[in-house]
Design a protein around this motif. Structure first.
Motif, PDB file in Angstrom:
ATOM      1  N   VAL A   1      68.852  -2.354 -49.036  1.00  0.00           N
ATOM      2  CA  VAL A   1      70.315  -2.254 -49.142  1.00  0.00           C
ATOM      3  C   VAL A   1      70.834  -1.232 -48.136  1.00  0.00           C
ATOM      4  O   VAL A   1      70.394  -0.080 -48.117  1.00  0.00           O
ATOM      5  CB  VAL A   1      70.741  -1.844 -50.558  1.00  0.00           C
ATOM      6  CG1 VAL A   1      72.248  -1.682 -50.641  1.00  0.00           C
ATOM      7  CG2 VAL A   1      70.276  -2.881 -51.563  1.00  0.00           C
TER       8      VAL A   1
ATOM      9  N   TYR B   1      64.847  -5.183 -53.453  1.00  0.00           N
ATOM     10  CA  TYR B   1      66.155  -5.211 -52.779  1.00  0.00           C
ATOM     11  C   TYR B   1      66.659  -3.804 -52.490  1.00  0.00           C
ATOM     12  O   TYR B   1      67.319  -3.570 -51.468  1.00  0.00           O
ATOM     13  CB  TYR B   1      67.158  -5.973 -53.642  1.00  0.00           C
ATOM     14  CG  TYR B   1      68.498  -6.177 -52.980  1.00  0.00           C
ATOM     15  CD1 TYR B   1      68.609  -6.887 -51.793  1.00  0.00           C
ATOM     16  CD2 TYR B   1      69.662  -5.651 -53.538  1.00  0.00           C
ATOM     17  CE1 TYR B   1      69.844  -7.083 -51.180  1.00  0.00           C
ATOM     18  CE2 TYR B   1      70.897  -5.833 -52.937  1.00  0.00           C
ATOM     19  CZ  TYR B   1      70.981  -6.550 -51.758  1.00  0.00           C
ATOM     20  OH  TYR B   1      72.201  -6.725 -51.147  1.00  0.00           O
ATOM     21  N   LYS B   2      66.332  -2.876 -53.356  1.00  0.00           N
ATOM     22  CA  LYS B   2      66.769  -1.485 -53.181  1.00  0.00           C
ATOM     23  C   LYS B   2      66.289  -0.923 -51.848  1.00  0.00           C
ATOM     24  O   LYS B   2      66.971  -0.104 -51.227  1.00  0.00           O
ATOM     25  CB  LYS B   2      66.240  -0.649 -54.345  1.00  0.00           C
ATOM     26  CG  LYS B   2      66.731   0.784 -54.390  1.00  0.00           C
ATOM     27  CD  LYS B   2      66.214   1.460 -55.651  1.00  0.00           C
ATOM     28  CE  LYS B   2      66.694   2.887 -55.764  1.00  0.00           C
ATOM     29  NZ  LYS B   2      66.234   3.525 -57.010  1.00  0.00           N
ATOM     30  N   ARG B   3      65.122  -1.363 -51.378  1.00  0.00           N
ATOM     31  CA  ARG B   3      64.572  -0.846 -50.133  1.00  0.00           C
ATOM     32  C   ARG B   3      65.343  -1.305 -48.906  1.00  0.00           C
ATOM     33  O   ARG B   3      65.231  -0.678 -47.842  1.00  0.00           O
ATOM     34  CB  ARG B   3      63.098  -1.246 -50.002  1.00  0.00           C
ATOM     35  CG  ARG B   3      62.158  -0.420 -50.858  1.00  0.00           C
ATOM     36  CD  ARG B   3      60.703  -0.650 -50.486  1.00  0.00           C
ATOM     37  NE  ARG B   3      60.218  -1.936 -50.961  1.00  0.00           N
ATOM     38  CZ  ARG B   3      59.692  -2.132 -52.167  1.00  0.00           C
ATOM     39  NH1 ARG B   3      59.591  -1.122 -53.006  1.00  0.00           N
ATOM     40  NH2 ARG B   3      59.262  -3.318 -52.539  1.00  0.00           N
TER      41      ARG B   3
ATOM     42  N   PHE C   1      68.612  -4.904 -63.964  1.00  0.00           N
ATOM     43  CA  PHE C   1      69.018  -5.074 -62.573  1.00  0.00           C
ATOM     44  C   PHE C   1      70.427  -5.672 -62.533  1.00  0.00           C
ATOM     45  O   PHE C   1      70.823  -6.426 -63.416  1.00  0.00           O
ATOM     46  CB  PHE C   1      68.053  -5.986 -61.818  1.00  0.00           C
ATOM     47  CG  PHE C   1      66.623  -5.524 -61.862  1.00  0.00           C
ATOM     48  CD1 PHE C   1      66.309  -4.177 -61.840  1.00  0.00           C
ATOM     49  CD2 PHE C   1      65.586  -6.445 -61.923  1.00  0.00           C
ATOM     50  CE1 PHE C   1      64.983  -3.744 -61.882  1.00  0.00           C
ATOM     51  CE2 PHE C   1      64.263  -6.032 -61.968  1.00  0.00           C
ATOM     52  CZ  PHE C   1      63.963  -4.677 -61.950  1.00  0.00           C
TER      53      PHE C   1
ATOM     54  N   LEU D   1      72.516   2.728 -48.823  1.00  0.00           N
ATOM     55  CA  LEU D   1      72.186   3.201 -50.165  1.00  0.00           C
ATOM     56  C   LEU D   1      71.400   4.506 -50.017  1.00  0.00           C
ATOM     57  O   LEU D   1      70.175   4.518 -49.977  1.00  0.00           O
ATOM     58  CB  LEU D   1      71.369   2.162 -50.934  1.00  0.00           C
ATOM     59  CG  LEU D   1      71.017   2.561 -52.375  1.00  0.00           C
ATOM     60  CD1 LEU D   1      72.277   2.744 -53.213  1.00  0.00           C
ATOM     61  CD2 LEU D   1      70.109   1.526 -53.020  1.00  0.00           C
TER      62      LEU D   1
ATOM     63  N   TYR E   1      69.745  -1.779 -58.415  1.00  0.00           N
ATOM     64  CA  TYR E   1      69.029  -2.913 -57.842  1.00  0.00           C
ATOM     65  C   TYR E   1      67.549  -2.967 -58.223  1.00  0.00           C
ATOM     66  O   TYR E   1      66.944  -1.971 -58.613  1.00  0.00           O
ATOM     67  CB  TYR E   1      69.144  -2.861 -56.323  1.00  0.00           C
ATOM     68  CG  TYR E   1      70.568  -2.776 -55.829  1.00  0.00           C
ATOM     69  CD1 TYR E   1      71.422  -3.871 -55.934  1.00  0.00           C
ATOM     70  CD2 TYR E   1      71.070  -1.591 -55.281  1.00  0.00           C
ATOM     71  CE1 TYR E   1      72.738  -3.791 -55.485  1.00  0.00           C
ATOM     72  CE2 TYR E   1      72.382  -1.509 -54.830  1.00  0.00           C
ATOM     73  CZ  TYR E   1      73.207  -2.613 -54.943  1.00  0.00           C
ATOM     74  OH  TYR E   1      74.497  -2.529 -54.517  1.00  0.00           O
TER      75      TYR E   1
ATOM     76  N   HIS F   1      75.227   4.616 -57.268  1.00  0.00           N
ATOM     77  CA  HIS F   1      74.734   3.254 -57.074  1.00  0.00           C
ATOM     78  C   HIS F   1      73.206   3.171 -57.041  1.00  0.00           C
ATOM     79  O   HIS F   1      72.654   2.092 -56.818  1.00  0.00           O
ATOM     80  CB  HIS F   1      75.287   2.672 -55.773  1.00  0.00           C
ATOM     81  CG  HIS F   1      76.785   2.594 -55.737  1.00  0.00           C
ATOM     82  ND1 HIS F   1      77.567   3.577 -55.163  1.00  0.00           N
ATOM     83  CD2 HIS F   1      77.642   1.664 -56.230  1.00  0.00           C
ATOM     84  CE1 HIS F   1      78.836   3.248 -55.281  1.00  0.00           C
ATOM     85  NE2 HIS F   1      78.917   2.108 -55.931  1.00  0.00           N
ATOM     86  N   ILE F   2      72.532   4.288 -57.286  1.00  0.00           N
ATOM     87  CA  ILE F   2      71.091   4.337 -57.049  1.00  0.00           C
ATOM     88  C   ILE F   2      70.290   3.512 -58.052  1.00  0.00           C
ATOM     89  O   ILE F   2      69.161   3.106 -57.775  1.00  0.00           O
ATOM     90  CB  ILE F   2      70.606   5.812 -57.051  1.00  0.00           C
ATOM     91  CG1 ILE F   2      69.303   5.947 -56.276  1.00  0.00           C
ATOM     92  CG2 ILE F   2      70.503   6.354 -58.452  1.00  0.00           C
ATOM     93  CD1 ILE F   2      69.415   5.687 -54.801  1.00  0.00           C
ATOM     94  N   ASN F   3      70.851   3.207 -59.222  1.00  0.00           N
ATOM     95  CA  ASN F   3      70.109   2.493 -60.262  1.00  0.00           C
ATOM     96  C   ASN F   3      70.559   1.050 -60.450  1.00  0.00           C
ATOM     97  O   ASN F   3      70.317   0.461 -61.506  1.00  0.00           O
ATOM     98  CB  ASN F   3      70.229   3.238 -61.598  1.00  0.00           C
ATOM     99  CG  ASN F   3      69.525   4.570 -61.583  1.00  0.00           C
ATOM    100  OD1 ASN F   3      68.458   4.711 -60.987  1.00  0.00           O
ATOM    101  ND2 ASN F   3      70.118   5.567 -62.223  1.00  0.00           N
TER     102      ASN F   3
END
Length: 263
Positions: free
Chosen positions: A211, A207-209, A68, A214, A203, A199-201
């Motif tokens: 951002v 947190y990815k959900r 991460f 994104l 977070y 930038h997809i990989n």
């Protein structure tokens, strides 16, 4: 047992043995080894500008042992001659985003922004508090769909007197289960390619959900009612459909070129 029988048995066993100890494996017995697909993680982005208020910019990415993002360093040079540097550190608790601290350095001053997250029992981020130079400036609540996708956010700004302003709700827009935009008083229309966002990989899953902006794919055209400028993007991709270069236009005029370098 007589000697003749023993000699015959020994001769038979010897004649059946092979002088070659090589083990022959039939082709159908071999299980093919599947190569794991490479996980592309950004290492660096470099910018080349054309008639812009920046002259140089470079963004470097670092990751923790779990893969991460742990640090982003963003350095830029401006036409005014000033140098700016932004360092963002990401902190985790049990592989969940705990807080983000940004230090922004410029000639005039240095500022600090800290965002602290809270989670529910499932591990989803349900709220965040942002502080600017240790002073609370923003509160955000996050609400999810039953499929665990972010549905909408409620943002409350806090003024210099500590007064909470009127909360603002913002819904996310999905098409076929894929994020394509946000509801707004000034709608933005985007078209996308079918390739991978670099930038997809970065977070952790929680947190990815949340951002903002994104998207899974890369924006090709962006038009907003809040601006008269039409944004257009062209890309060059590697063999795994991740961008290695992009050209960014404003009203068909080249603004800057960006290069993507991966680990």
């Amino acid at each position: 047992m007589n000697k003749a029988y023993l000699l015959l048995l020994a001769f038979f066993m010897f004649s059946c043995s092979s002088s070659d100890d090589t083990t022959v494996v039939e082709e159908e017995d071999l299980n093919p080894i599947e190569e794991e697909s490479k996980v592309y993680k950004l290492k660096k982005e470099t910018f080349s500008f054309e008639d812009y208020y920046m002259t140089e910019r470079e963004i470097n990415y670092e990751y923790n042992s779990n893969g991460f993002i742990s640090k982003i360093i963003d350095k830029s040079s401006w036409i005014s001659g000033s140098e700016h540097e932004s360092t963002t550190d990401y902190y985790y608790n049990n592989n969940r985003m705990d807080s983000i601290v940004n230090i922004y350095v410029q000639i005039q001053n240095t500022s600090k922004s800290t965002t602290v997250f809270t989670h529910d029992l499932k591990g989803d981020i349900i709220s965040s508090s942002r502080y600017y130079n240790e002073k609370l400036v923003e509160l955000v609540e996050y609400f999810y769909k039953t499929n665990n996708q972010l549905n909408y956010t409620v943002l409350t700004r806090v003024d210099n007197n500590g007064e909470h302003q009127t909360p603002k709700t913002e819904y996310l827009i999905y098409e076929n289960g894929i994020l394509v935009g946000y509801e707004s008083a000034f709608p933005t229309t985007r078209t996308f390619d079918n390739k991978n966002n670099p930038h997809i990989n970065l977070y952790s899953p929680d947190y990815k959900r949340i951002v903002k902006h994104l998207f899974i794919n890369n924006t090709l055209i962006q038009v907003s009612t809040s601006s008269s400028v039409k944004r257009k993007y062209e890309y060059e991709y590697n063999s795994d459909n991740f961008p290695v270069k992009s050209l960014n236009y404003g009203d068909d005029k080249l603004v800057f070129e960006k290069n993507y370098i991966y680990y």
